[in-house]
Design an enzyme around this catalytic site. Structure first.
Site, short mmCIF file in Angstrom:
data_model
loop_
_atom_site.label_atom_id
_atom_site.label_comp_id
_atom_site.label_asym_id
_atom_site.label_seq_id
_atom_site.Cartn_x
_atom_site.Cartn_y
_atom_site.Cartn_z
N ASN A 1 6.34 -16.20 2.08
CA ASN A 1 6.59 -15.80 3.46
C ASN A 1 5.37 -16.09 4.35
OD1 ASN A 1 5.74 -12.98 1.99
ND2 ASN A 1 4.96 -13.04 4.07
N LYS B 1 3.93 -7.25 10.81
CA LYS B 1 3.21 -5.97 10.77
C LYS B 1 3.73 -5.08 11.90
CE LYS B 1 -0.21 -3.00 10.25
NZ LYS B 1 0.39 -1.75 9.78
N ASP C 1 6.24 -4.51 7.69
CA ASP C 1 5.32 -3.72 6.86
C ASP C 1 4.59 -2.73 7.75
OD1 ASP C 1 3.63 -2.65 5.01
OD2 ASP C 1 2.70 -4.54 4.39
N ASN D 1 2.62 -0.29 6.44
CA ASN D 1 1.43 0.21 5.71
C ASN D 1 1.31 1.74 5.80
OD1 ASN D 1 0.21 -2.76 6.83
ND2 ASN D 1 -0.05 -2.28 4.67
N GLU E 1 8.73 -2.31 4.48
CA GLU E 1 7.73 -2.02 3.46
C GLU E 1 6.90 -0.78 3.84
OE1 GLU E 1 5.99 -5.72 2.17
OE2 GLU E 1 4.08 -4.73 1.77
N ASP F 1 5.00 -0.31 -1.50
CA ASP F 1 3.83 -1.14 -1.82
C ASP F 1 2.67 -0.23 -2.24
OD1 ASP F 1 1.71 -2.90 -1.95
OD2 ASP F 1 1.69 -3.42 0.16
N LYS G 1 1.51 -6.50 -7.15
CA LYS G 1 0.32 -7.34 -7.00
C LYS G 1 -0.40 -7.37 -8.34
CE LYS G 1 0.27 -6.18 -2.16
NZ LYS G 1 -0.37 -5.68 -0.95
MG MG Z 1 2.22 -3.97 2.23
#
Ligand code: MG
Length: 256
Positions: free
Chosen positions: A4, A31, A61, A63, A87, A115, A139
């Protein structure tokens, strides 16, 4: 392996320039929930990505930047753009579960990806056990290697998105190995991150071509390793720290 592109928390007028850097990608991560910004700014950014790339997958995302009510309201508004998933909309596992349940109750078709709740938890499987996500982001380095990441995905029983932890080509290669080893890969990988680095340790960087990364080895350059080596004092500090932490680990029971 498909990768991506990434649009950071930029203004709408910068989205086109950012996207141009990634070329043809099957999906874009946008984001959202940046500190000091509003949901209206997130909506405008996502709408601009959708306008420029009508056929691409879009994932957002946060976060962990929203609380539960804000996340539900924001994702309800963002759902119209057609999201692959959202996410880490909120920081904790209980919150993820609450967001997921409320979205389902309202009939809002946005999947939730975990995540930080996989990577930073002592138990990376808790999120799956507690029904807190529809998919997990994995990850390699933070999870302890390709084999361990594979076993976590298998044990979680959820679709996985393979991402980098901002690695050099060596780390990206490990991510590609993980992605290529998964029985299913429903989402493009977040492994197209090399362009964010100032340098690399190979003369043949693992950069995406046409929205995909090749499955291949990475020859490491001794010269580049030397050029980017940590200052000896800094390196010693980290090695001492590792040794101290290692000494705290329980001795594994080998059955002897
Ligand atoms: Mg993330």
């Amino acid at each position: 392996m498909p990768v991506n592109g990434t649009v950071p928390a930029v203004g709408v007028d910068q989205v086109e320039t950012v996207l141009a850097r990634f070329g043809a990608v099957p999906a874009v991560k946008v984001k959202v929930a940046e500190r000091g910004q509003t949901v209206a700014e997130d909506l405008a950014r996502v709408a601009e990505v959708r306008r420029l790339l009508p056929g691409a997958g879009i994932r957002v995302d946060a976060n962990g930047g929203w609380d539960v009510p804000t996340a539900v309201a924001a994702l309800e508004a963002l759902a119209g753009a057609g999201l692959e998933y959202a996410e880490q909309p909120v920081p904790d596992i209980a919150g993820l579960r609450a967001v997921r349940e409320e979205l389902a109750r309202r009939g809002i078709p946005v999947l939730i990806a975990a995540d930080e709740s996989v990577r930073k938890e002592t138990d990376p499987l808790r999120v799956a056990r507690e029904d807190a996500a529809d998919l997990i982001v994995v990850k390699v380095a933070p999870l302890g290697g390709v084999r361990r990441a594979l076993s976590i995905v298998a044990a979680a029983g959820l679709p996985a998105v393979v991402s980098s932890a901002l690695d050099t080509s060596v780390g990206i290669r490990a991510g590609v190995a993980l992605a290529a080893s998964l029985p299913e890969l429903p989402y493009a990988c977040g492994l197209g991150t090399l362009s964010l680095m100032d340098g690399d340790v190979t003369d043949e960087p693992l950069l995406p071509d046409g929205g995909a990364l090749a499955v291949r080895g990475v020859p490491v350059s001794e010269e580049l390793l030397e050029r980017y080596a940590a200052d000896p004092d800094v390196a010693r500090w980290w090695l001492d720290r590792l040794a101290r932490v290692y000494a705290q680990l329980p001795v594994p029971d080998t059955g002897h």
